[in-house]
Write a protein that holds these residues in place. Structure first.
Motif, PDB file in Angstrom:
ATOM      1  N   ARG D  42      -8.577  -6.212   3.501  1.00  0.00           N
ATOM      2  CA  ARG D  42      -7.180  -6.080   3.940  1.00  0.00           C
ATOM      3  C   ARG D  42      -6.665  -4.683   3.689  1.00  0.00           C
ATOM      4  O   ARG D  42      -6.004  -4.095   4.513  1.00  0.00           O
ATOM      5  CB  ARG D  42      -6.294  -7.088   3.198  1.00  0.00           C
ATOM      6  CG  ARG D  42      -6.473  -8.488   3.722  1.00  0.00           C
ATOM      7  CD  ARG D  42      -5.211  -9.281   3.481  1.00  0.00           C
ATOM      8  NE  ARG D  42      -4.814  -9.978   4.678  1.00  0.00           N
ATOM      9  CZ  ARG D  42      -3.731 -10.738   4.772  1.00  0.00           C
ATOM     10  NH1 ARG D  42      -2.948 -10.887   3.731  1.00  0.00           N
ATOM     11  NH2 ARG D  42      -3.420 -11.329   5.895  1.00  0.00           N
ATOM     12  N   GLU D  49      -2.396  -6.853   0.468  1.00  0.00           N
ATOM     13  CA  GLU D  49      -2.615  -8.264   0.134  1.00  0.00           C
ATOM     14  C   GLU D  49      -1.266  -8.826  -0.311  1.00  0.00           C
ATOM     15  O   GLU D  49      -0.497  -8.182  -0.981  1.00  0.00           O
ATOM     16  CB  GLU D  49      -3.645  -8.342  -1.002  1.00  0.00           C
ATOM     17  CG  GLU D  49      -4.252  -9.694  -1.247  1.00  0.00           C
ATOM     18  CD  GLU D  49      -5.392  -9.993  -0.260  1.00  0.00           C
ATOM     19  OE1 GLU D  49      -5.398 -11.114   0.270  1.00  0.00           O
ATOM     20  OE2 GLU D  49      -6.238  -9.122  -0.025  1.00  0.00           O
ATOM     21  N   HIS D  68      -3.259  -9.287  -9.635  1.00  0.00           N
ATOM     22  CA  HIS D  68      -3.299  -8.429  -8.450  1.00  0.00           C
ATOM     23  C   HIS D  68      -2.729  -7.059  -8.749  1.00  0.00           C
ATOM     24  O   HIS D  68      -3.301  -6.029  -8.384  1.00  0.00           O
ATOM     25  CB  HIS D  68      -2.475  -9.057  -7.299  1.00  0.00           C
ATOM     26  CG  HIS D  68      -3.255  -9.932  -6.406  1.00  0.00           C
ATOM     27  ND1 HIS D  68      -3.779  -9.509  -5.217  1.00  0.00           N
ATOM     28  CD2 HIS D  68      -3.638 -11.210  -6.540  1.00  0.00           C
ATOM     29  CE1 HIS D  68      -4.431 -10.509  -4.648  1.00  0.00           C
ATOM     30  NE2 HIS D  68      -4.352 -11.559  -5.427  1.00  0.00           N
ATOM     31  N   SER D  72      -4.791  -3.522  -8.439  1.00  0.00           N
ATOM     32  CA  SER D  72      -4.552  -2.596  -7.322  1.00  0.00           C
ATOM     33  C   SER D  72      -3.290  -1.768  -7.500  1.00  0.00           C
ATOM     34  O   SER D  72      -2.915  -1.022  -6.608  1.00  0.00           O
ATOM     35  CB  SER D  72      -4.462  -3.387  -6.013  1.00  0.00           C
ATOM     36  OG  SER D  72      -3.296  -4.172  -6.012  1.00  0.00           O
ATOM     37  N   CYS D  75       1.689  -5.143  -6.052  1.00  0.00           N
ATOM     38  CA  CYS D  75       1.515  -6.514  -5.572  1.00  0.00           C
ATOM     39  C   CYS D  75       2.761  -7.004  -4.845  1.00  0.00           C
ATOM     40  O   CYS D  75       3.872  -6.881  -5.349  1.00  0.00           O
ATOM     41  CB  CYS D  75       1.172  -7.448  -6.739  1.00  0.00           C
ATOM     42  SG  CYS D  75       1.022  -9.152  -6.201  1.00  0.00           S
TER      43      CYS D  75
ATOM     44  N   CYS E 225      -4.578 -16.628   8.629  1.00  0.00           N
ATOM     45  CA  CYS E 225      -4.145 -15.739   7.557  1.00  0.00           C
ATOM     46  C   CYS E 225      -4.322 -14.274   7.954  1.00  0.00           C
ATOM     47  O   CYS E 225      -3.711 -13.400   7.364  1.00  0.00           O
ATOM     48  CB  CYS E 225      -4.957 -15.993   6.289  1.00  0.00           C
ATOM     49  SG  CYS E 225      -4.978 -17.703   5.790  1.00  0.00           S
TER      50      CYS E 225
ATOM     51  N   GLY G 157     -11.629 -18.459  -0.073  1.00  0.00           N
ATOM     52  CA  GLY G 157     -11.019 -17.549   0.896  1.00  0.00           C
ATOM     53  C   GLY G 157     -11.411 -17.884   2.307  1.00  0.00           C
ATOM     54  O   GLY G 157     -12.588 -18.068   2.605  1.00  0.00           O
TER      55      GLY G 157
END
Lengths: 253, 253, 253, 253, 253, 253, 253, 253
Positions: D42, D49, D68, D72, D75, E225, G157
């Motif tokens: 993504r 995300e 998350h 990264s 979030c 999604c 997922g």
């Protein structure tokens, strides 16, 4: 056969163990018989078996219908096409059966010529419009096949009730009513509000656009405030058989 | 303003080029005006702007409704909850507006106290059952807001038509009818078959099971053989405004 | 007849009991008459009876249509096929009727040659695309049959509104609008937002995929914020008759 | 690591067979890595995300969002409730994260405080009514998170287009448009007919009755004659991310 | 023309009142012009006008298509049948137009022979199965008509992704992807998960049973999604035009 | 190939850098191989690849089927029409393939004449009515193609269970059952309540009116209290393959 | 009992007629027994009876569950609320039962403490997202109750397949897979394309908008090209029981 | 009154003209009477009027119910909530009515204490599961109110038929059966296949997922091959009244 077995036990001709096994076997056969008797289920309920012609090859249909006719002396075939009917008539007449065609009902009856015994039941069948007649006719043929007299009042009109009163008068002997209607399908509820007899609503697959093809009619019959029972869209056979079942019950058949 | 410009051109007070630019600007403003005038679209059609309360915070709703009321002297709020109404009333009264509550219609009207000018139009509103009244009331309030007199005949009954005749008699001056019905929704078609006036069917979200919540009613109104126009399920506002539009047109308003 | 009875009572020619029975019988006949008068229901509402050709055998259709034409001097046949029309025309001409065919509307009118009396009502009919014309034409023929003048503006375009303004100008005399649109069906709402006349939306069964065949159009018309009434998908007859009913009402017919 | 293995092979420190097995193992790990890199799918597509809060316990949500954010640095949490937001904010601040709440969008962003790098992309977001704003705001927050500048024009009105022109003027720099509309959902098609930029229609779950809750809007967008792409009902996230993807592509990001 | 009017005002050749009326008239013409410019809407958006052949008589279609071709030098006809194409080709060649037939796309292009100017945009078109090709081809022809180069990878397979990687490699220059898929319709979401370019999903009307005819595909694309925009079932034209609009935007056209 | 590279590294014939690049290239090829191996996915799962004939031109179908047959020695074609079958048979026989036609299943198998290896799995296939046989036959052919023996009991009857017991007895060796039923579709649940083996329900597209065409059957199978898994309406192929997969698994294949 | 009767016949203690009647009576009792044995139907199929808590009063539920537990030593209760569980636990412990709560599965097991006998069957359960876990857990508890070992891989997922490979590796011993997925529901088809074991797809009621609440997932599973069987939306119990039935069959249970 | 008029005519007390006018007036009143008699429609059909409590304010409900009770001596209230029942009981007792509560049926009966006269009709009511009992109880109360004796057999089980035989035996005196079932709703068809009496199927709103909430049950009842009539989902009142109407008809009431 059980009695003979018991006699042999008494006479000492067979062992108790052997008799026990035999009786067990018999029971299993009984289960089979039970099943077989069940074959007569529909007949027992006073409802004739019907062969649905739709989607069958003409020759297959003829085979099946003749087999039915041979075993029970009589056979109803529904939703038959012109092509199927031609072959069936030919084959049935060769086989010595009388063939009665009900074109609008799309039904054919094979018989050995015997008349259906009259039960004394009377079914009233009313339709809102002319397009509902094919479904009403299917109901009529079945009800008559079950020994009922049928009074019909077709094309009574959904919008105005003026044609309904003479129709109801004409059917005043009916113990039960089948009312077929397409589009908005309100006639069955109106009839149910006017008579003190059970009314069976049959939605007919007419009407286009939103909820067309009988779905609006089904919906309005199910939603109706009147006391009314309903069958599937275009289900003339079920409606006729259900009505005849009630009528015959009322006259003690 | 254009005339003044032209005068100045004639008088030599401004150059032709300048006038050209100004007139171009004016045109652009006109487009703006056209847009702005378009703001008055609903008003121009004789239909009052309505504020839908549903889903708005009470304070937001009050802000919006008061802004409307201030700019046009009057404001209709629909589908208002008790909680929203309490705050709106308080804020509106503080702001100097008269507040009229129509509980069953779930509507509130803010005004400077002026009466609505009577148009002479007459709208008949009929409901099949008591559950249809909340929708009918929404229609009634809107039609009155548009200057019409409204005759109502509620709970006329869907099943029997016996209560319909006095209802129609009561509404004999109506130029147009709004008929609200839930479940199987047949009343509008019945009325349309009896009167020589336009009938607007409003399906009401009652009834459970298959095609419940007004969908069977919508379906049977759309499928009806009667000449009948329909609005969305529970759309009392639209029905009332449409009816008043017709009635006012008939009386030359 | 009642008077004669009363005279006989007075004269002692008949007994009071006999008169009572006779008057009761009369009343029952009255009910019959009431019903019969009701036969004229549609006529009374100013809406001509229409014979739906769809699904009828050509010969049956001809019988029914001629019977109507003979009894009322005039008969509208809708959704007629080429094959049905050929036979009908032949039979009708033999029977001394004038036959007017409206091919795009798929309608045929039988008459004794008399012109429809002009009511003074004016109906505007607008379509979004060319595929909507067949439905619009059905509306047009019906409205004209009800004495209205019809202004049409076909293929105005759903996407751009540029062709709409001249269309509206062309129809400026209309007291009411029929707007037919398929696919997303937004044109009726746009028109309703621009004119101060009642607008009747007719969803047309075009468009494929999700909610195709007019269902998206029906949905968007019902959901529209504009004040708009709707008829069933492809229901040109109903739209035209409803519009003419309003227009004739406005001009005092 | 491969190079080291090869060095050892060259140096004769390991056998060829051993090296072969190790390299096979490496490949399997690579597959793992491939998978892991795919974790960045993504991100690689430039789309952040997002953690969907709906249906998660507040504490679970906080765990997941913080995990998350830790991995990264940032979030996005969507469809968050008040209760969930309270706990998340507390936990996030304790964990040293900056918390930005977008109430109307029902979104929360956790970050280490770094500003999102501006891509130069410009997204225009337009809504028909006020009820569409919550969906539009979700789109806005996502587009901004992807580095775009967003111009918004909310409550432009579905019925009249007069408020649309200034709205489009306001958004004249946009390379792509998100247009959110409920009920009959016609605004996206209207915008698509006026601008030469890609338009993404977002149906919003408003409207009641037949095809309510955004389904009529979805239907009319899909059926539209305009060139228009659509996302699911209420799918603000998808619309915003799709628009930003296009805008960033246009500016060479 | 305005300047001339102003000059005459200045010169006293016309009265101010007359000038005012003339300028008002001019404004009204401007409104007309505004409308007329709007005629160029689709062209202005870079999207060619298309004539939908479905449901049109061959001769009508030929008339319409030739009128378009004459006015704009070029005309796209979609969903054309063999019978329609035969007549159109004949009429178009007689009229001096070059005719290009795209059989699988069921499209015909009339032109004066001029090549479409290459925009530099590149569109990738991928299909899951062979049944999706007819829809993909419609998209391809439109995108090429809008000046784009198109890379296609048909029949990539929905079940396994092994044929997808070479397909994506083949289309690596594409700025945007159209992915067509029927039945469960998962390919667009898979592609959207693998590329950093906008993906347009086109559900194709394949698959039988529950939610067949593309409805399951539409549903799974909307529910996906992945970040993905969708057009209507079988809407190859819209998908191709939308993709080309994006691609041309990216290359600065 | 890796080993050879490593040998060359050891031997100093190639540089470490070169080897590294080559091994990287190898890995990329591996990815390709991985993809290619994936080509064998269906085969690997023991499920034969099937070519769906529906909607393909006879000549295209023949090309595709022969290509499959050439590459894997065997090819199943489903939903084939008479016209397609004629050409395929001709082309296949010319190409040296044996052609086996299963008319009721509408399937054709091309092979090099080799018999399918028997797996030892046994699948029981039961149908409620005669209209369900075409779907059952599709399942039967696939299951046999996967090496299973198939016991069938067709037309067991939905209404009475009397014919079910001998049917179950006949299939007592089956490790898994496929039960096909249309209309109300209750047979699969009944069977699942009587046997201790997995049952796969296949709704068949029979029945008219409300929820006809297999949808009522699908609904009642999904809603059933019995432990039952379901495939799509008419999905004989999937049912047969799923059943054979289970049967083969049970016998250790 | 039969043997005793026969002995008495032999001994002349009872008449043959009496024995015949008695044996007839016995047979009728057998029918009763047959029925009673049928009571054990679910048990006989290796599937535990489950009590659905939903919609039952806590005290009623406790009564029913304890009755079950007393008669069969064990009782599974599904879809139990917190309030129901509190009372059940209390009542069960008082009654001497061990109570095992599976919160996420919303299941409670009452037992006499005996462990479930391990069958050797292994079921793999995989979910696409975290929202699918509650359904997966229901499947897990049932499968374990049927003696299977369960390997789970949750939140694999739907969009990327990178987390799927380790998941499949983790479940490599499974003889059958349950795969639960909401929204577009594609994971079951992906798994079915990768493993040579039967896969049971369970749609989960997540996702909003068009075909939300698991309907898109159901549709895409039924439409899938993969060989896959499906259960109803959220039907964790059925999926788990069906999977365990297969697994136990494979290991010869 | 007519006789008196006639007497006066005979006696010369009134003129013939006057009598004529009076008799005309009488006729109009008759029409009124006809309408009024129609008020007794439901009563005349032997079906008691019922007041639907759902959606009514407790005080309104009490007013309406008491009015009914006062005018006809008896009143049935259906779908009553606990809160409504409390107030109604209090008000009714104050008003001198006896109050009978049927909790599971959610019905309350107000009466003057008189027992319902027994008609001799017998209705059998069977349910598949425990969740169907609330609907069955509604049917039971209505049938009893119409003078029938009711035999019930609840929770007979849909999956196994073992509990059905004793249930049918228990109800062997019934002239008609009401069979209520949710989920897949197959029990009514099974009963209809075993008894020679009319069976009324009542779908119950249980079951979740695809076609849950009774829709699958409705579908399978309508699609059933058995001869069966159906009422709306949860329509216990209609089913009970319809059954009692048949039973009373059979016993000559």
């Amino acid at each position: 056969m059980l009695r003979e077995l018991l006699r042999q036990v008494r006479a000492g001709e067979i062992s108790i163990e052997y008799a026990e096994r035999e009786i067990d076997a018999l029971r299993i056969e009984e289960v089979g018989d039970f099943a077989c008797l069940d074959l007569g289920r529909r007949m027992r309920c006073g409802i004739p078996e019907v062969v649905l012609a739709e989607g069958k090859l003409p020759s297959h249909l003829a085979d099946i219908a003749l087999a039915h006719a041979r075993s029970s002396g009589r056979c109803l075939v529904s939703r038959i096409s012109r092509e199927q009917a031609v072959l069936l008539r030919e084959r049935a007449q060769t086989g010595g059966f009388m063939v009665t065609c009900h074109d609008e009902a799309r039904m054919v009856i094979l018989s050995r010529g015997a008349e259906v015994r009259q039960s004394g039941g009377v079914v009233g069948i009313i339709t809102a419009g002319t397009s509902d007649i094919r479904v009403a006719e299917e109901a009529r043929v079945v009800a008559m096949e079950m020994g009922c007299r049928v009074c019909t009042a077709y094309d009574v009109g959904a919008a105005g009730i003026h044609r309904l009163f003479p129709a109801l008068k004409k059917c005043h002997e009916a113990q039960v009513f089948v009312v077929a209607a397409g589009r908005e399908g309100t006639l069955p509820a109106v009839v149910a509000g006017l008579v003190d007899r059970p009314v069976i609503g049959v939605p007919v697959s007419t009407g286009y656009g939103y909820m067309g093809h009988g779905r609006a009619a089904l919906a309005s019959m199910l939603q109706s405030c009147s006391v009314l029972a309903v069958v599937n869209i275009d289900a003339g056979f079920t409606a006729g058989a259900y009505a005849a079942q009630i009528a015959n019950l009322v006259v003690g058949q």
